[in-house]
Design a protein around this motif. Structure first.
Motif, PDB file in Angstrom:
ATOM      1  N   LEU A   1       4.851  16.328  -7.521  1.00 53.99           N
ATOM      2  CA  LEU A   1       4.803  15.009  -8.149  1.00 53.99           C
ATOM      3  C   LEU A   1       4.078  15.082  -9.489  1.00 53.99           C
ATOM      4  CD1 LEU A   1       5.308  11.979  -8.189  1.00 53.99           C
ATOM      5  CD2 LEU A   1       3.185  11.694  -6.876  1.00 53.99           C
ATOM      6  N   TYR A   2       2.950  15.732  -9.513  1.00 53.67           N
ATOM      7  CA  TYR A   2       2.182  15.877 -10.754  1.00 53.67           C
ATOM      8  C   TYR A   2       3.040  16.535 -11.842  1.00 53.67           C
ATOM      9  CZ  TYR A   2      -1.587  17.058 -13.950  1.00 53.67           C
ATOM     10  OH  TYR A   2      -2.381  17.164 -15.066  1.00 53.67           O
ATOM     11  N   ASN A   3       3.700  17.618 -11.497  1.00 47.00           N
ATOM     12  CA  ASN A   3       4.529  18.328 -12.473  1.00 47.00           C
ATOM     13  C   ASN A   3       5.681  17.462 -12.974  1.00 47.00           C
ATOM     14  OD1 ASN A   3       2.861  20.547 -12.231  1.00 47.00           O
ATOM     15  ND2 ASN A   3       4.170  21.569 -10.733  1.00 47.00           N
ATOM     16  N   CYS A   4       6.289  16.684 -12.089  1.00 52.53           N
ATOM     17  CA  CYS A   4       7.377  15.786 -12.516  1.00 52.53           C
ATOM     18  C   CYS A   4       6.868  14.748 -13.504  1.00 52.53           C
ATOM     19  CB  CYS A   4       7.995  15.094 -11.307  1.00 52.53           C
ATOM     20  SG  CYS A   4       9.013  16.162 -10.278  1.00 52.53           S
TER      21      CYS A   4
ATOM     22  N   GLY B   1      15.946  17.867 -14.184  1.00 52.40           N
ATOM     23  CA  GLY B   1      16.623  16.584 -14.255  1.00 52.40           C
ATOM     24  C   GLY B   1      17.103  16.069 -12.913  1.00 52.40           C
ATOM     25  N   HIS B   2      16.690  16.712 -11.837  1.00 46.57           N
ATOM     26  CA  HIS B   2      17.087  16.290 -10.494  1.00 46.57           C
ATOM     27  C   HIS B   2      16.126  15.211  -9.988  1.00 46.57           C
ATOM     28  CE1 HIS B   2      19.844  19.802  -9.591  1.00 46.57           C
ATOM     29  NE2 HIS B   2      19.335  20.077 -10.767  1.00 46.57           N
ATOM     30  N   PRO B   3      16.637  14.283  -9.200  1.00 45.36           N
ATOM     31  CA  PRO B   3      15.768  13.234  -8.651  1.00 45.36           C
ATOM     32  C   PRO B   3      14.659  13.832  -7.787  1.00 45.36           C
ATOM     33  CG  PRO B   3      18.081  12.732  -8.252  1.00 45.36           C
ATOM     34  CD  PRO B   3      18.025  14.132  -8.771  1.00 45.36           C
ATOM     35  N   PHE B   4      13.497  13.202  -7.844  1.00 49.35           N
ATOM     36  CA  PHE B   4      12.366  13.603  -7.018  1.00 49.35           C
ATOM     37  C   PHE B   4      11.668  12.336  -6.554  1.00 49.35           C
ATOM     38  CE2 PHE B   4       7.914  14.442  -6.272  1.00 49.35           C
ATOM     39  CZ  PHE B   4       7.965  15.542  -5.438  1.00 49.35           C
ATOM     40  N   ALA B   5      11.306  12.292  -5.276  1.00 50.49           N
ATOM     41  CA  ALA B   5      10.590  11.144  -4.724  1.00 50.49           C
ATOM     42  C   ALA B   5       9.506  11.634  -3.786  1.00 50.49           C
ATOM     43  CB  ALA B   5      11.559  10.221  -3.990  1.00 50.49           C
ATOM     44  N   GLN B   6       8.413  10.898  -3.753  1.00 42.53           N
ATOM     45  CA  GLN B   6       7.316  11.230  -2.856  1.00 42.53           C
ATOM     46  C   GLN B   6       6.649   9.944  -2.389  1.00 42.53           C
ATOM     47  OE1 GLN B   6       4.686  14.493  -3.930  1.00 42.53           O
ATOM     48  NE2 GLN B   6       2.929  13.278  -3.253  1.00 42.53           N
ATOM     49  N   VAL B   7       6.312   9.897  -1.119  1.00 43.29           N
ATOM     50  CA  VAL B   7       5.559   8.773  -0.573  1.00 43.29           C
ATOM     51  C   VAL B   7       4.106   8.925  -1.025  1.00 43.29           C
ATOM     52  CG1 VAL B   7       4.763   7.647   1.541  1.00 43.29           C
ATOM     53  CG2 VAL B   7       7.089   8.558   1.408  1.00 43.29           C
ATOM     54  N   CYS B   8       3.530   7.832  -1.514  1.00 42.42           N
ATOM     55  CA  CYS B   8       2.145   7.809  -1.981  1.00 42.42           C
ATOM     56  C   CYS B   8       1.502   6.505  -1.526  1.00 42.42           C
ATOM     57  CB  CYS B   8       2.084   7.848  -3.514  1.00 42.42           C
ATOM     58  SG  CYS B   8       2.696   9.346  -4.260  1.00 42.42           S
ATOM     59  N   ASP B   9       0.212   6.422  -1.706  1.00 40.70           N
ATOM     60  CA  ASP B   9      -0.497   5.173  -1.478  1.00 40.70           C
ATOM     61  C   ASP B   9      -0.845   4.562  -2.825  1.00 40.70           C
ATOM     62  OD1 ASP B   9      -0.396   5.530   1.247  1.00 40.70           O
ATOM     63  OD2 ASP B   9      -2.415   6.361   1.396  1.00 40.70           O
ATOM     64  N   ALA B  10      -0.515   3.282  -2.986  1.00 42.25           N
ATOM     65  CA  ALA B  10      -0.964   2.535  -4.157  1.00 42.25           C
ATOM     66  C   ALA B  10      -2.433   2.214  -3.899  1.00 42.25           C
ATOM     67  CB  ALA B  10      -0.132   1.273  -4.339  1.00 42.25           C
ATOM     68  N   LEU B  11      -3.328   2.891  -4.598  1.00 39.80           N
ATOM     69  CA  LEU B  11      -4.740   2.910  -4.224  1.00 39.80           C
ATOM     70  C   LEU B  11      -5.613   1.895  -4.946  1.00 39.80           C
ATOM     71  CD1 LEU B  11      -5.120   6.781  -4.191  1.00 39.80           C
ATOM     72  CD2 LEU B  11      -5.028   5.263  -2.197  1.00 39.80           C
ATOM     73  N   TYR B  12      -5.250   1.538  -6.159  1.00 38.43           N
ATOM     74  CA  TYR B  12      -6.160   0.735  -6.971  1.00 38.43           C
ATOM     75  C   TYR B  12      -5.368   0.122  -8.111  1.00 38.43           C
ATOM     76  CZ  TYR B  12     -10.618  -0.292  -9.368  1.00 38.43           C
ATOM     77  OH  TYR B  12     -11.681  -0.910  -9.960  1.00 38.43           O
ATOM     78  N   HIS B  13      -5.872  -0.990  -8.647  1.00 37.63           N
ATOM     79  CA  HIS B  13      -5.276  -1.570  -9.849  1.00 37.63           C
ATOM     80  C   HIS B  13      -6.388  -2.143 -10.712  1.00 37.63           C
ATOM     81  CE1 HIS B  13      -5.779  -5.873  -8.919  1.00 37.63           C
ATOM     82  NE2 HIS B  13      -5.721  -5.458  -7.668  1.00 37.63           N
ATOM     83  N   ASP B  14      -6.179  -2.116 -12.007  1.00 40.88           N
ATOM     84  CA  ASP B  14      -7.128  -2.688 -12.951  1.00 40.88           C
ATOM     85  C   ASP B  14      -6.426  -2.839 -14.289  1.00 40.88           C
ATOM     86  OD1 ASP B  14      -9.725  -3.634 -13.715  1.00 40.88           O
ATOM     87  OD2 ASP B  14     -10.097  -1.723 -14.714  1.00 40.88           O
ATOM     88  N   ASN B  15      -6.680  -3.942 -14.971  1.00 43.54           N
ATOM     89  CA  ASN B  15      -6.129  -4.188 -16.311  1.00 43.54           C
ATOM     90  C   ASN B  15      -4.620  -3.982 -16.378  1.00 43.54           C
ATOM     91  OD1 ASN B  15      -8.611  -4.882 -17.535  1.00 43.54           O
ATOM     92  ND2 ASN B  15      -9.139  -2.713 -17.686  1.00 43.54           N
TER      93      ASN B  15
ATOM     94  N   HIS C   1       0.794  -1.231   0.000  1.00 48.45           N
ATOM     95  CA  HIS C   1       0.000   0.000   0.000  1.00 48.45           C
ATOM     96  C   HIS C   1       0.834   1.293   0.000  1.00 48.45           C
ATOM     97  CE1 HIS C   1      -3.809   2.036   0.048  1.00 48.45           C
ATOM     98  NE2 HIS C   1      -3.446   2.771   1.068  1.00 48.45           N
ATOM     99  N   ASN C   2       1.717   1.493   0.971  1.00 48.57           N
ATOM    100  CA  ASN C   2       2.532   2.720   1.017  1.00 48.57           C
ATOM    101  C   ASN C   2       3.785   2.518   0.180  1.00 48.57           C
ATOM    102  OD1 ASN C   2       1.468   2.533   4.222  1.00 48.57           O
ATOM    103  ND2 ASN C   2       0.976   4.348   3.068  1.00 48.57           N
ATOM    104  N   VAL C   3       3.966   3.379  -0.817  1.00 49.93           N
ATOM    105  CA  VAL C   3       5.079   3.242  -1.754  1.00 49.93           C
ATOM    106  C   VAL C   3       5.799   4.574  -1.904  1.00 49.93           C
ATOM    107  CG1 VAL C   3       3.932   1.373  -3.034  1.00 49.93           C
ATOM    108  CG2 VAL C   3       3.649   3.746  -3.800  1.00 49.93           C
ATOM    109  N   VAL C   4       6.994   4.520  -2.470  1.00 45.48           N
ATOM    110  CA  VAL C   4       7.737   5.722  -2.824  1.00 45.48           C
ATOM    111  C   VAL C   4       7.776   5.792  -4.350  1.00 45.48           C
ATOM    112  CG1 VAL C   4       9.951   6.930  -2.719  1.00 45.48           C
ATOM    113  CG2 VAL C   4       9.142   5.620  -0.737  1.00 45.48           C
ATOM    114  N   VAL C   5       7.284   6.895  -4.880  1.00 48.14           N
ATOM    115  CA  VAL C   5       7.291   7.126  -6.320  1.00 48.14           C
ATOM    116  C   VAL C   5       8.465   8.053  -6.620  1.00 48.14           C
ATOM    117  CG1 VAL C   5       6.018   8.056  -8.282  1.00 48.14           C
ATOM    118  CG2 VAL C   5       4.788   6.858  -6.454  1.00 48.14           C
ATOM    119  N   SER C   6       9.373   7.607  -7.488  1.00 43.13           N
ATOM    120  CA  SER C   6      10.572   8.370  -7.825  1.00 43.13           C
ATOM    121  C   SER C   6      10.593   8.677  -9.317  1.00 43.13           C
ATOM    122  CB  SER C   6      11.829   7.583  -7.457  1.00 43.13           C
ATOM    123  OG  SER C   6      11.831   7.266  -6.090  1.00 43.13           O
ATOM    124  N   THR C   7      10.963   9.912  -9.614  1.00 44.63           N
ATOM    125  CA  THR C   7      11.066  10.367 -10.991  1.00 44.63           C
ATOM    126  C   THR C   7      12.104  11.493 -11.020  1.00 44.63           C
ATOM    127  OG1 THR C   7       9.787  11.126 -12.914  1.00 44.63           O
ATOM    128  CG2 THR C   7       9.060  11.914 -10.750  1.00 44.63           C
TER     129      THR C   7
END
Length: 152
Positions: free
Chosen positions: A60-63, A33-47, A22-28
């Protein structure tokens, strides 16, 4: 599903990520071009896709808008010998409000987080659709240690 094995599918792996980890770190990377990471919740999956939500226009959205390639990592456990870790490499896109009602119904705590301004939050929170390319698991909780790669 607390443990994975060689018989599980990619869908089972994503269910493990959303329902057990459930709790994940999203990195981009950001626009510089600098690293960016944010803790998020993996909320749903489908297909064979994974979904998180974030506020349109935040860091995060802008990255993701700038560089859709990302890595998701997470671990869960009380200590090293009681831990399981996952990683997912993929691409992410703004899916507007896709699955928002299903996400809110599945993750009831979100209604508490946004209590008092839920309808407003539904407008500014956007669903981010993540299309996994490769995923992996490293489970030290079991012997022998379980490792597996998932290709999407």
């Amino acid at each position: 599903m607390e443990f994975l094995n060689d018989q599980i599918t990619n869908t089972d792996f994503l269910e493990f990520v959303t329902d057990f980890i459930h709790n994940v770190v999203v990195s981009t990377v950001n626009e510089d071009g600098h690293p960016f990471a944010q803790v998020c919740d993996a909320l749903y999956h489908d297909n064979n896709k994974l979904y998180i939500m974030t506020k349109k226009g935040n860091d995060l959205y802008n990255c993701i808008e700038h560089a859709p390639e990302l890595v998701i990592t997470a671990s869960k456990g009380e200590g090293t010998m009681d831990s399981v870790g996952i990683a997912i490499n993929g691409k992410a896109y703004d899916a507007d409000h896709k699955y928002q009602e299903k996400i809110l119904a599945k993750n009831l705590y979100l209604n508490q987080i946004y209590a008092g301004h839920l309808e407003e939050a539904k407008e500014y929170m956007h669903t981010i659709e993540i299309m996994p390319e490769v995923g992996s698991i490293y489970d030290i909780r079991i012997k022998p240690i379980y490792q597996r790669k998932f290709e999407f």
